[in-house]
Design a protein around this motif. Structure first.
Motif, PDB file in Angstrom:
ATOM      1  N   PHE A   1      29.941 -13.522 -28.655  1.00 32.86           N
ATOM      2  CA  PHE A   1      31.058 -12.964 -27.906  1.00 32.86           C
ATOM      3  C   PHE A   1      31.242 -11.496 -28.270  1.00 32.86           C
ATOM      4  O   PHE A   1      31.163 -11.120 -29.450  1.00 32.86           O
ATOM      5  N   LEU A   2      31.506 -10.683 -27.251  1.00 28.97           N
ATOM      6  CA  LEU A   2      31.892  -9.292 -27.445  1.00 28.97           C
ATOM      7  C   LEU A   2      33.327  -9.147 -26.960  1.00 28.97           C
ATOM      8  O   LEU A   2      33.627  -9.393 -25.788  1.00 28.97           O
ATOM      9  N   ASP A   3      34.213  -8.783 -27.860  1.00 27.90           N
ATOM     10  CA  ASP A   3      35.640  -8.656 -27.547  1.00 27.90           C
ATOM     11  C   ASP A   3      36.064  -7.198 -27.623  1.00 27.90           C
ATOM     12  O   ASP A   3      35.680  -6.470 -28.559  1.00 27.90           O
ATOM     13  N   ALA A   4      36.870  -6.784 -26.661  1.00 26.17           N
ATOM     14  CA  ALA A   4      37.440  -5.445 -26.651  1.00 26.17           C
ATOM     15  C   ALA A   4      38.911  -5.541 -26.315  1.00 26.17           C
ATOM     16  O   ALA A   4      39.294  -6.257 -25.379  1.00 26.17           O
ATOM     17  N   GLN A   5      39.741  -4.845 -27.075  1.00 27.08           N
ATOM     18  CA  GLN A   5      41.178  -4.849 -26.849  1.00 27.08           C
ATOM     19  C   GLN A   5      41.715  -3.428 -26.947  1.00 27.08           C
ATOM     20  O   GLN A   5      41.192  -2.596 -27.697  1.00 27.08           O
ATOM     21  N   ALA A   6      42.772  -3.165 -26.184  1.00 25.04           N
ATOM     22  CA  ALA A   6      43.417  -1.855 -26.227  1.00 25.04           C
ATOM     23  C   ALA A   6      44.906  -2.041 -25.993  1.00 25.04           C
ATOM     24  O   ALA A   6      45.327  -2.891 -25.198  1.00 25.04           O
ATOM     25  N   GLY A   7      45.704  -1.249 -26.688  1.00 25.43           N
ATOM     26  CA  GLY A   7      47.146  -1.261 -26.517  1.00 25.43           C
ATOM     27  C   GLY A   7      47.671   0.163 -26.449  1.00 25.43           C
ATOM     28  O   GLY A   7      47.304   1.010 -27.283  1.00 25.43           O
ATOM     29  N   TRP A   8      48.476   0.450 -25.462  1.00 26.37           N
ATOM     30  CA  TRP A   8      48.997   1.797 -25.260  1.00 26.37           C
ATOM     31  C   TRP A   8      50.515   1.763 -25.315  1.00 26.37           C
ATOM     32  O   TRP A   8      51.154   1.082 -24.515  1.00 26.37           O
TER      33      TRP A   8
ATOM     34  N   ASN B   1      33.512 -11.054 -23.287  1.00 31.03           N
ATOM     35  CA  ASN B   1      32.262 -11.409 -22.615  1.00 31.03           C
ATOM     36  C   ASN B   1      31.427 -12.246 -23.575  1.00 31.03           C
ATOM     37  O   ASN B   1      31.289 -11.891 -24.756  1.00 31.03           O
ATOM     38  N   GLY B   2      30.871 -13.332 -23.064  1.00 29.37           N
ATOM     39  CA  GLY B   2      30.074 -14.208 -23.904  1.00 29.37           C
ATOM     40  C   GLY B   2      28.718 -14.512 -23.315  1.00 29.37           C
ATOM     41  O   GLY B   2      28.563 -14.602 -22.095  1.00 29.37           O
ATOM     42  N   GLY B   3      27.738 -14.650 -24.169  1.00 30.46           N
ATOM     43  CA  GLY B   3      26.405 -15.080 -23.773  1.00 30.46           C
ATOM     44  C   GLY B   3      26.010 -16.283 -24.606  1.00 30.46           C
ATOM     45  O   GLY B   3      26.058 -16.221 -25.848  1.00 30.46           O
ATOM     46  N   THR B   4      25.651 -17.381 -23.957  1.00 30.15           N
ATOM     47  CA  THR B   4      25.354 -18.635 -24.648  1.00 30.15           C
ATOM     48  C   THR B   4      23.919 -19.054 -24.397  1.00 30.15           C
ATOM     49  O   THR B   4      23.436 -18.983 -23.261  1.00 30.15           O
ATOM     50  N   ARG B   5      23.240 -19.480 -25.437  1.00 30.53           N
ATOM     51  CA  ARG B   5      21.884 -20.008 -25.332  1.00 30.53           C
ATOM     52  C   ARG B   5      21.871 -21.415 -25.916  1.00 30.53           C
ATOM     53  O   ARG B   5      22.205 -21.620 -27.081  1.00 30.53           O
TER      54      ARG B   5
ATOM     55  N   GLY C   1      14.027 -25.382 -22.819  1.00 29.16           N
ATOM     56  CA  GLY C   1      14.328 -24.054 -23.321  1.00 29.16           C
ATOM     57  C   GLY C   1      14.710 -23.109 -22.189  1.00 29.16           C
ATOM     58  O   GLY C   1      14.383 -23.330 -21.034  1.00 29.16           O
ATOM     59  N   GLY C   2      15.423 -22.053 -22.542  1.00 33.78           N
ATOM     60  CA  GLY C   2      15.795 -21.052 -21.545  1.00 33.78           C
ATOM     61  C   GLY C   2      17.124 -21.296 -20.866  1.00 33.78           C
ATOM     62  O   GLY C   2      17.463 -20.594 -19.912  1.00 33.78           O
ATOM     63  N   SER C   3      17.903 -22.273 -21.339  1.00 33.66           N
ATOM     64  CA  SER C   3      19.222 -22.531 -20.757  1.00 33.66           C
ATOM     65  C   SER C   3      20.210 -21.488 -21.272  1.00 33.66           C
ATOM     66  O   SER C   3      20.472 -21.412 -22.471  1.00 33.66           O
ATOM     67  N   ARG C   4      20.780 -20.703 -20.357  1.00 29.13           N
ATOM     68  CA  ARG C   4      21.691 -19.630 -20.746  1.00 29.13           C
ATOM     69  C   ARG C   4      22.929 -19.625 -19.859  1.00 29.13           C
ATOM     70  O   ARG C   4      22.867 -19.973 -18.680  1.00 29.13           O
ATOM     71  N   LEU C   5      24.044 -19.192 -20.447  1.00 28.27           N
ATOM     72  CA  LEU C   5      25.307 -19.078 -19.732  1.00 28.27           C
ATOM     73  C   LEU C   5      25.906 -17.702 -19.982  1.00 28.27           C
ATOM     74  O   LEU C   5      25.731 -17.125 -21.054  1.00 28.27           O
ATOM     75  N   SER C   6      26.624 -17.194 -18.987  1.00 24.53           N
ATOM     76  CA  SER C   6      27.405 -15.977 -19.131  1.00 24.53           C
ATOM     77  C   SER C   6      28.858 -16.327 -18.874  1.00 24.53           C
ATOM     78  O   SER C   6      29.187 -16.949 -17.857  1.00 24.53           O
ATOM     79  N   SER C   7      29.757 -15.965 -19.782  1.00 23.38           N
ATOM     80  CA  SER C   7      31.166 -16.329 -19.657  1.00 23.38           C
ATOM     81  C   SER C   7      32.051 -15.098 -19.840  1.00 23.38           C
ATOM     82  O   SER C   7      31.631 -14.089 -20.422  1.00 23.38           O
TER      83      SER C   7
END
Length: 201
Positions: free
Chosen positions: A51-58, A72-76, A85-91
């Motif tokens: 998982f790649l997480d990004a947060q911002a507060g103003w 954003n997540g990438g799963t294998r 093999g090769g089963s992948r998900l994008s979340s």
């Protein structure tokens, strides 16, 4: 029932009234995929997700704050049994919110949030299955079939929430609306109102 491991790394920085953070989170599942359990016939031996997480507060003003978050997540999936093999998900999941403090009294807050819970955007589970049968050799022919795990629906949540002190206790009230609850396109709108009050003694 199944093993789960997490390892994360986060960096945060403040630029005046703007606070930001970025994080990487690796999740290892021994028998599930994004928390979902599959029948033993699939032979799924777990999955790895980054998982790649990004947060911002103003801080718009002393009593007003705007926030946003994106995941954003990438799963294998690990192969095993019928799972090839090769089963992948994008979340993906996201949220935006606007909050104000000191609305009715000192110390209370009123916030409005719109969000999407984590949803599989694309991808699926690749399965090694018999797709034909030869009566000459009396044996099946195997091929790769993809089971899509992306739902048809897309849950969107909106909530207006108040929190503060009331009658010598802590109180909260919220109005919420959910479209496609659980990412099921066939489900009707979920509307509701919630109240909470607690105190110590």
């Amino acid at each position: 029932r199944s093993g789960l491991g997490n390892f994360g790394l986060a960096l945060d920085r403040r630029f005046g009234n703007l606070s930001t953070s970025v994080a990487l989170d690796w999740m290892r599942e021994d028998a599930t995929m994004l928390g979902a359990e599959f029948h033993n016939a699939f032979g799924l031996s777990g999955a790895d997700t980054l998982f790649l997480d990004a947060q911002a507060g103003w801080q718009l003003a002393p009593q007003r704050r705007f926030g946003a978050a994106l995941r954003n997540g990438g799963t294998r999936a690990r192969s095993g049994g019928a799972a090839a093999g090769g089963s992948r998900l994008s979340s993906r999941a996201w949220s935006v919110d606007l909050a104000r403090s000191g609305v009715f009294a000192s110390g209370d807050s009123l916030a409005f949030r719109v969000s999407q819970p984590l949803r599989v955007e694309s991808g699926g589970l690749k399965l090694d299955l018999p797709v034909d049968y030869s009566y000459v050799t009396l044996s099946p022919t195997y091929g790769i079939e993809t089971l899509s795990l992306a739902p048809q629906g897309r849950e969107l949540d909106a909530e207006l929430a108040w929190n503060g002190r009331l009658f010598m206790g802590d109180a909260g009230a919220s109005l919420f609306l959910r479209k496609d609850p659980g990412h099921y396109a066939s489900l009707p709108l979920d509307e509701g109102f919630a109240l909470r009050w607690s105190t110590g003694f």
